[in-house]
Design a protein around this motif. Structure first.
Motif, PDB file in Angstrom:
ATOM      1  N   ARG A 138       0.837  -1.193   0.000  1.00 43.90           N
ATOM      2  CA  ARG A 138       0.000   0.000   0.000  1.00 43.90           C
ATOM      3  C   ARG A 138       0.877   1.249   0.000  1.00 43.90           C
ATOM      4  NH1 ARG A 138      -5.644  -0.873   3.340  1.00 43.90           N
ATOM      5  NH2 ARG A 138      -6.107  -2.939   2.476  1.00 43.90           N
ATOM      6  N   ASP A 139       0.424   2.266  -0.739  1.00 45.17           N
ATOM      7  CA  ASP A 139       1.146   3.532  -0.787  1.00 45.17           C
ATOM      8  C   ASP A 139       0.663   4.382   0.391  1.00 45.17           C
ATOM      9  OD1 ASP A 139       2.237   6.022  -1.333  1.00 45.17           O
ATOM     10  OD2 ASP A 139       2.149   5.712  -3.501  1.00 45.17           O
ATOM     11  N   TYR A 140       1.383   4.288   1.486  1.00 46.26           N
ATOM     12  CA  TYR A 140       0.933   4.954   2.705  1.00 46.26           C
ATOM     13  C   TYR A 140       1.079   6.474   2.631  1.00 46.26           C
ATOM     14  CZ  TYR A 140       0.447   0.373   4.787  1.00 46.26           C
ATOM     15  OH  TYR A 140       0.033  -0.906   5.053  1.00 46.26           O
ATOM     16  N   GLU A 141       1.912   6.962   1.741  1.00 46.88           N
ATOM     17  CA  GLU A 141       1.981   8.409   1.549  1.00 46.88           C
ATOM     18  C   GLU A 141       0.693   8.912   0.907  1.00 46.88           C
ATOM     19  OE1 GLU A 141       5.432   9.627  -0.543  1.00 46.88           O
ATOM     20  OE2 GLU A 141       6.833   8.892   0.974  1.00 46.88           O
ATOM     21  N   GLN A 142       0.205   8.150  -0.102  1.00 44.98           N
ATOM     22  CA  GLN A 142      -1.036   8.538  -0.764  1.00 44.98           C
ATOM     23  C   GLN A 142      -2.255   8.313   0.139  1.00 44.98           C
ATOM     24  OE1 GLN A 142      -1.388   9.947  -3.850  1.00 44.98           O
ATOM     25  NE2 GLN A 142       0.853  10.085  -3.916  1.00 44.98           N
ATOM     26  N   MET A 143      -2.135   7.376   1.096  1.00 47.83           N
ATOM     27  CA  MET A 143      -3.251   7.048   1.988  1.00 47.83           C
ATOM     28  C   MET A 143      -2.999   7.564   3.402  1.00 47.83           C
ATOM     29  SD  MET A 143      -3.918   3.110   0.744  1.00 47.83           S
ATOM     30  CE  MET A 143      -5.431   2.923   1.711  1.00 47.83           C
ATOM     31  N   GLU A 144      -2.173   8.586   3.513  1.00 43.85           N
ATOM     32  CA  GLU A 144      -1.759   9.080   4.823  1.00 43.85           C
ATOM     33  C   GLU A 144      -2.940   9.532   5.682  1.00 43.85           C
ATOM     34  OE1 GLU A 144       1.266  12.464   6.706  1.00 43.85           O
ATOM     35  OE2 GLU A 144       0.870  12.383   4.546  1.00 43.85           O
ATOM     36  N   VAL A 199      -4.595   2.188  -2.410  1.00 42.89           N
ATOM     37  CA  VAL A 199      -3.638   2.682  -3.403  1.00 42.89           C
ATOM     38  C   VAL A 199      -2.362   1.870  -3.242  1.00 42.89           C
ATOM     39  CG1 VAL A 199      -2.365   4.667  -4.266  1.00 42.89           C
ATOM     40  CG2 VAL A 199      -4.644   4.987  -3.235  1.00 42.89           C
ATOM     41  N   LYS A 201       1.603   0.378  -4.719  1.00 45.93           N
ATOM     42  CA  LYS A 201       2.779   0.673  -5.529  1.00 45.93           C
ATOM     43  C   LYS A 201       3.654  -0.572  -5.585  1.00 45.93           C
ATOM     44  CE  LYS A 201       5.542   2.570  -1.695  1.00 45.93           C
ATOM     45  NZ  LYS A 201       6.317   3.733  -1.215  1.00 45.93           N
TER      46      LYS A 201
END
Length: 492
Positions: A138-144, A199, A201
């Motif tokens: 998971r893209d944790y920056e996009q799902m912050e 999201v 990556k």
């Protein structure tokens, strides 16, 4: 008076679960060791007055310790079975066991060092188990703003909190108690920015190792892979250090945040055995392990498992009730396997900087297929000599066992108001990795005798009694070269 001894099966389950789920510190549990000074230094020659002093300055055996081409069975002269009963003030032991001696010309000496995983290791396992699937996370920056959760996942959590609130439960967050209204409000705030779908990556499947604290992230690979619709969590931890001798390579089917642990003695009766065709699963696991390139390993045992997980709401371990069937693999040296036991070698004595857990390789199936592949602490193995070593006769081993089993556990339970009994149902000769105290950088493979069985404790005040054991619970390990007693929890 000391606190009563808790069931060892519970201690082992809790310790390993926490390690598996929370990566616990290896230094825990030092005070559980039952080692005495005699266990390190007492051999039959010393303890019973035999050897050079007892024979007028001459050794009772040849100075040449090489086995000369004798096969193992001829050297040890062990019976097919061993029966004995003994007791002291608070300990009783009953032995009715087959004596398992491996076939072969003899044992040899091997030097053992720890190593990290290589790209080749990963690629071979990935191609077979993951079919070469790419890795993702998971893209944790996009799902912050939603802390990495989707809207549906947050709603499910809130729904569970509402149910527990109605039942009058309590919520603990890292040991701090909160009301369910507080925790529900915290999660409700996240819904507004939560995506409908995660999201993701791509993650490069690169295995590396550079020594040093500053390279922790580079030495750690964690990601997911999807194979035929099933997600698997992949973890390769290469952070090998002098004071942290624990590296792991694990692939787990994403079917719940839980860790598999062997069932206690007698608990297998509650497993739906029809779900686990043992012979078929063992054959499948053996083929898979061979296809991965583990040609120097063999199946060393199998047993039922159950899942346990850490419950965040109660801040305690809980049984998930998902069963499994696992096969244990160990190395084979000159046709002789390393003996598998429940002891993982994680106990540390005062003044020792680190433990060095044993290498293990396990495959576990649940009702849906492969649930867990775990390879811990791989070895580098170097043969030190082609000569076979001299093994003392089993009659000597038998005498040492009969003295030391009573002494070891008699000393440990001396101040407990309890009666302790052991039933030994198998005696096995095989390889074990040992090390010198304080030296976790290298060890040696040596032949040892293990005495497997069960332990029962009955408290005289009538409180809870228990029995712990199983096919891989070794209650005494004796060096087959000189008769010294080895503590498997310590590794020496």
């Amino acid at each position: 008076m000391r606190t009563k001894v808790k069931a060892k099966v519970r201690t082992r389950k809790i310790a390993v679960i926490i390690i598996g789920i929370m990566v616990a510190v290896l230094a825990s549990g030092c005070n559980d060791s039952m080692q005495t000074d005699e266990e390190i230094v007492v051999s039959r020659q010393e303890g019973e007055g035999q050897g050079a002093e007892a024979s007028g300055g001459q050794e009772s055996r040849p100075d040449d310790r090489n086995a000369d081409a004798q096969d193992i069975a001829k050297q040890v002269q062990a019976p097919e079975s061993y029966e004995w009963e003994g007791n002291n003030e608070n300990i009783s032991v009953k032995v009715n066991a087959p004596v398992m001696v491996p076939e072969g010309e003899g044992f040899k000496t091997y030097r053992v060092t720890a190593r990290t995983y290589t790209q080749e290791d990963y690629d071979q396992v990935s191609q077979i188990l993951l079919k070469g699937a790419s890795l993702w996370e998971r893209d944790y920056e996009q799902m912050e703003n939603s802390h990495g959760f989707t809207r549906k996942e947050i709603e499910e959590k809130i729904e569970r909190f509402e149910t527990n609130k109605a039942a009058g439960g309590k919520y603990e967050d890292m040991g701090k108690e909160k009301t369910y209204d507080e925790i529900i409000e915290e999660w409700a705030v996240l819904i507004e920015d939560a995506p409908e779908e995660p999201v993701i990556k791509e993650v490069p499947a690169v295995i590396s190792y550079t020594e040093g604290e500053e390279y922790y992230e580079e030495n750690l690979l964690t990601a997911y892979a999807t194979v035929e619709g099933q997600d698997y969590f992949v973890s390769v931890d290469n952070n090998l250090k002098e004071d942290w001798r624990w590296v792991t390579f694990e692939i787990t089917a994403d079917r719940g945040n839980a860790s598999f642990m062997p069932l206690g003695e007698g608990e297998e009766a509650f497993v739906e055995a029809d779900k686990f065709p043992a012979d078929e699963l063992k054959e499948e696991a053996e083929k898979m392990i061979a296809d991965m390139g583990f040609t120097e390993f063999t199946a060393a045992g199998e047993e039922y498992f159950r899942t346990y997980s850490w419950n965040e709401e109660t801040d305690a371990l809980s049984e998930d009730g998902r069963d499994g069937y696992g096969i244990h693999f160990t190395r084979v040296l000159d046709g002789i396997p390393v003996t598998y036991t429940y002891s993982n070698g994680t106990i540390i004595e005062d003044g020792v900087i680190s433990a060095w857990p044993y290498e293990t390789l396990d495959v576990i199936y649940d009702g849906e297929g492969i649930a867990n592949f775990k390879w811990i602490n791989p070895y580098n193995i170097e043969k030190m000599s082609d000569e076979t070593v001299f093994l003392i006769p089993f009659s000597d081993i038998q005498s040492i066992f009969e003295e030391m089993i009573l002494k070891k556990y008699g000393d440990f339970f001396e101040n407990y108001d309890a009666e302790v009994s052991f039933e030994i149902n198998e005696v096995r000769l095989g390889y074990m990795r040992v090390m010198e105290k304080g030296n976790v950088m290298e060890g040696t493979m040596i032949p040892v005798w293990d005495f497997f069985g069960s332990e029962s404790i009955v408290y005289k005040d009538g409180s809870e009694s228990y029995t712990y054991g199983g096919s891989y619970a070794s209650w005494l390990t004796i060096n087959a070269l000189d008769g010294t007693v080895i503590d498997r929890d310590l590794g020496y």
